[in-house]
Design an enzyme around this catalytic site. Structure first.
Site, PDB file in Angstrom:
ATOM      1  N   HIS A 297      -9.436   1.313   4.915  1.00  0.00           N
ATOM      2  CA  HIS A 297      -8.169   1.516   5.634  1.00  0.00           C
ATOM      3  C   HIS A 297      -8.406   2.464   6.811  1.00  0.00           C
ATOM      4  O   HIS A 297      -9.205   3.400   6.710  1.00  0.00           O
ATOM      5  CB  HIS A 297      -7.112   2.087   4.682  1.00  0.00           C
ATOM      6  CG  HIS A 297      -5.733   2.029   5.268  1.00  0.00           C
ATOM      7  ND1 HIS A 297      -5.289   2.946   6.196  1.00  0.00           N
ATOM      8  CD2 HIS A 297      -4.718   1.154   5.099  1.00  0.00           C
ATOM      9  CE1 HIS A 297      -4.057   2.623   6.558  1.00  0.00           C
ATOM     10  NE2 HIS A 297      -3.691   1.542   5.906  1.00  0.00           N
TER      11      HIS A 297
ATOM     12  N   GLY B 177       2.933  -1.059   4.225  1.00  0.00           N
ATOM     13  CA  GLY B 177       3.005   0.371   3.919  1.00  0.00           C
ATOM     14  C   GLY B 177       4.430   0.780   3.596  1.00  0.00           C
ATOM     15  O   GLY B 177       4.937   0.546   2.496  1.00  0.00           O
ATOM     16  N   GLY B 178       5.090   1.384   4.571  1.00  0.00           N
ATOM     17  CA  GLY B 178       6.425   1.947   4.373  1.00  0.00           C
ATOM     18  C   GLY B 178       7.405   1.038   3.658  1.00  0.00           C
ATOM     19  O   GLY B 178       8.113   1.466   2.738  1.00  0.00           O
TER      20      GLY B 178
ATOM     21  N   ASN C  64       0.879  -1.173   0.000  1.00  0.00           N
ATOM     22  CA  ASN C  64       0.000   0.000   0.000  1.00  0.00           C
ATOM     23  C   ASN C  64       0.913   1.219   0.000  1.00  0.00           C
ATOM     24  O   ASN C  64       1.499   1.546   1.024  1.00  0.00           O
ATOM     25  CB  ASN C  64      -0.897  -0.026   1.246  1.00  0.00           C
ATOM     26  CG  ASN C  64      -1.704   1.258   1.394  1.00  0.00           C
ATOM     27  OD1 ASN C  64      -1.745   2.090   0.486  1.00  0.00           O
ATOM     28  ND2 ASN C  64      -2.343   1.421   2.547  1.00  0.00           N
ATOM     29  N   TRP C  65       1.024   1.828  -1.158  1.00  0.00           N
ATOM     30  CA  TRP C  65       1.963   2.953  -1.276  1.00  0.00           C
ATOM     31  C   TRP C  65       1.461   4.216  -0.571  1.00  0.00           C
ATOM     32  O   TRP C  65       2.199   5.150  -0.384  1.00  0.00           O
ATOM     33  CB  TRP C  65       2.216   3.251  -2.759  1.00  0.00           C
ATOM     34  CG  TRP C  65       3.009   2.203  -3.478  1.00  0.00           C
ATOM     35  CD1 TRP C  65       3.455   1.006  -2.977  1.00  0.00           C
ATOM     36  CD2 TRP C  65       3.458   2.250  -4.841  1.00  0.00           C
ATOM     37  NE1 TRP C  65       4.147   0.320  -3.948  1.00  0.00           N
ATOM     38  CE2 TRP C  65       4.166   1.057  -5.104  1.00  0.00           C
ATOM     39  CE3 TRP C  65       3.325   3.189  -5.874  1.00  0.00           C
ATOM     40  CZ2 TRP C  65       4.745   0.786  -6.345  1.00  0.00           C
ATOM     41  CZ3 TRP C  65       3.888   2.909  -7.109  1.00  0.00           C
ATOM     42  CH2 TRP C  65       4.595   1.719  -7.339  1.00  0.00           C
ATOM     43  N   LYS C  66       0.173   4.257  -0.251  1.00  0.00           N
ATOM     44  CA  LYS C  66      -0.447   5.447   0.370  1.00  0.00           C
ATOM     45  C   LYS C  66      -0.204   6.668  -0.519  1.00  0.00           C
ATOM     46  O   LYS C  66      -0.164   6.524  -1.740  1.00  0.00           O
ATOM     47  CB  LYS C  66       0.074   5.622   1.805  1.00  0.00           C
ATOM     48  CG  LYS C  66      -0.091   4.340   2.636  1.00  0.00           C
ATOM     49  CD  LYS C  66       0.099   4.531   4.098  1.00  0.00           C
ATOM     50  CE  LYS C  66      -0.113   3.202   4.814  1.00  0.00           C
ATOM     51  NZ  LYS C  66      -0.013   3.319   6.263  1.00  0.00           N
TER      52      LYS C  66
ATOM     53  N   GLU D 254      -6.783   4.847   7.888  1.00  0.00           N
ATOM     54  CA  GLU D 254      -6.545   6.266   7.569  1.00  0.00           C
ATOM     55  C   GLU D 254      -7.762   6.875   6.871  1.00  0.00           C
ATOM     56  O   GLU D 254      -8.065   8.053   7.064  1.00  0.00           O
ATOM     57  CB  GLU D 254      -5.270   6.392   6.709  1.00  0.00           C
ATOM     58  CG  GLU D 254      -4.019   6.134   7.545  1.00  0.00           C
ATOM     59  CD  GLU D 254      -2.853   5.527   6.785  1.00  0.00           C
ATOM     60  OE1 GLU D 254      -2.840   5.558   5.544  1.00  0.00           O
ATOM     61  OE2 GLU D 254      -1.937   5.001   7.458  1.00  0.00           O
TER      62      GLU D 254
ATOM     63  N   GLU E 246      -5.209  -4.719  10.557  1.00  0.00           N
ATOM     64  CA  GLU E 246      -4.176  -3.702  10.755  1.00  0.00           C
ATOM     65  C   GLU E 246      -4.437  -2.964  12.069  1.00  0.00           C
ATOM     66  O   GLU E 246      -5.251  -2.028  12.098  1.00  0.00           O
ATOM     67  CB  GLU E 246      -4.189  -2.689   9.600  1.00  0.00           C
ATOM     68  CG  GLU E 246      -3.943  -3.302   8.252  1.00  0.00           C
ATOM     69  CD  GLU E 246      -3.352  -2.297   7.269  1.00  0.00           C
ATOM     70  OE1 GLU E 246      -2.310  -2.614   6.686  1.00  0.00           O
ATOM     71  OE2 GLU E 246      -3.912  -1.199   7.107  1.00  0.00           O
TER      72      GLU E 246
ATOM     73  N   SER F  40       3.677  -1.963  10.336  1.00  0.00           N
ATOM     74  CA  SER F  40       5.125  -2.055  10.564  1.00  0.00           C
ATOM     75  C   SER F  40       5.685  -3.439  10.240  1.00  0.00           C
ATOM     76  O   SER F  40       6.608  -3.911  10.907  1.00  0.00           O
ATOM     77  CB  SER F  40       5.480  -1.639  12.000  1.00  0.00           C
ATOM     78  OG  SER F  40       5.094  -0.298  12.231  1.00  0.00           O
TER      79      SER F  40
ATOM     80  N   GLY G 203       2.741   2.443  10.792  1.00  0.00           N
ATOM     81  CA  GLY G 203       3.700   3.530  10.637  1.00  0.00           C
ATOM     82  C   GLY G 203       4.419   3.916  11.921  1.00  0.00           C
ATOM     83  O   GLY G 203       5.077   4.943  11.998  1.00  0.00           O
TER      84      GLY G 203
HETATM   85  P1  13P Z   1       3.169   0.461   7.633  1.00  0.00           P
HETATM   86  O1  13P Z   1       3.673  -0.832   7.041  1.00  0.00           O
HETATM   87  O2  13P Z   1       3.896   1.663   7.104  1.00  0.00           O
HETATM   88  O3  13P Z   1       3.086   0.411   9.123  1.00  0.00           O
HETATM   89  O4  13P Z   1       1.656   0.635   7.095  1.00  0.00           O
HETATM   90  C1  13P Z   1       0.784  -0.420   7.193  1.00  0.00           C
HETATM   91  C2  13P Z   1      -0.444  -0.073   6.444  1.00  0.00           C
HETATM   92  O5  13P Z   1      -1.191   0.806   6.825  1.00  0.00           O
HETATM   93  C3  13P Z   1      -0.713  -0.799   5.201  1.00  0.00           C
HETATM   94  O6  13P Z   1      -1.999  -0.549   4.731  1.00  0.00           O
END
Ligand code: 13P
Length: 251
Positions: A96, A235-236, A9-11, A98, A168, A214, A174
């Protein structure tokens, strides 16, 4: 059959050039390995069509990070499920934390999004998870059960079976603070039991439940070794081809 899946997930990261470059790098890396999981990247809307042109979707699936809760019309700035599907993408992340937290997404809007995604042959990667306070006060299992029931339990067994779920925990996203493999296993087994109660053992056994928060090459192996953890939503660590591949090859 239940599949192992690692999805990025590149966000809201990467310009178009950077994103196409990253997609090419992941696509290239996948030529040299035979992963024991499906691999997917979920990218910003602006990147979908160009990324679709540079990847081999037999080896690397493509998805959006969201879609609208309406099919078309006067909804300035929104991107619909048919639009996402028209780019060649076949997955969409929905719900998600967010989106729930910053854009007020509720079970009601998510129901519409799931319906529209399925109507357009997109596979929803549906996210659920508790915040830190709920983890600490012990309500986390009930919270996640409620998120699943409210948004998804109107679906027929056939439609529910088309989903991928992603647990999640919001406190792990994050933050560098991963859920332990035992914490993930407890929740994933619980989620599977909630599904089994509603849709039966076969649907529950076949459901892919990913862990997100994470997740990185150093902890992916232990998480993926748990019987009810079927992969990760990353994510990251998905923003760098090498670290993403480090997670893909943890299976
Ligand atoms: P991180 O891997 O950056 O913690 O993000 C997880 C995430 O929200 C994937 O959708």
């Amino acid at each position: 059959m239940r599949k192992n899946i690692v999805a990025g997930n590149w966000k809201m990261n990467t310009t178009l050039n950077e994103g196409v470059g990253l997609a090419k790098d992941v696509n290239e890396a996948l030529k040299n390995v035979t992963p024991k999981c499906d691999v997917v990247i979920c990218v910003p809307f602006t990147h979908l069509a160009p990324v679709c042109g540079v990847i081999d979707q037999q080896k690397l699936g493509l998805g959006a990070e969201n879609c609208a809760d309406h099919k078309s019309g006067a909804y300035t700035g929104e991107v619909s499920a048919p639009m996402v599907a028209s780019t060649g993408a076949t997955y969409v992340i929905l719900g998600h934390s967010e989106r729930r937290q910053y854009y007020g997404e509720t079970a009601e809007t998510l129901k519409e999004k799931v319906r529209l995604a399925l109507d357009n042959n997109l596979t929803p990667i549906f996210c659920i998870g508790e915040v830190l306070e709920q983890r600490e006060n012990g309500s986390y299992l009930d919270v996640v059960k409620g998120q699943i029931e409210e948004a998804l339990f109107d679906l027929s067994a056939e439609d529910f079976s088309k989903l991928i779920l992603a647990y999640e925990p919001v406190w792990a996203i994050g933050t560098g603070k991963t859920a332990t493999d035992d914490q993930a296993q407890e929740m994933h087994a619980f989620i599977r039991s909630v599904i089994a109660n509603k849709y039966g053992n076969e649907v529950a056994d076949n459901m892919s439940i990913l862990y997100g928060g994470s997740c990185k090459p150093s902890n992916a192996k232990a998480l993926f070794a748990k019987p009810d953890v079927d992969g990760g939503l990353i994510g990251g660590a998905s923003l760098d081809a090498e670290s993403f591949m480090g997670i893909v090859t943890a299976f």
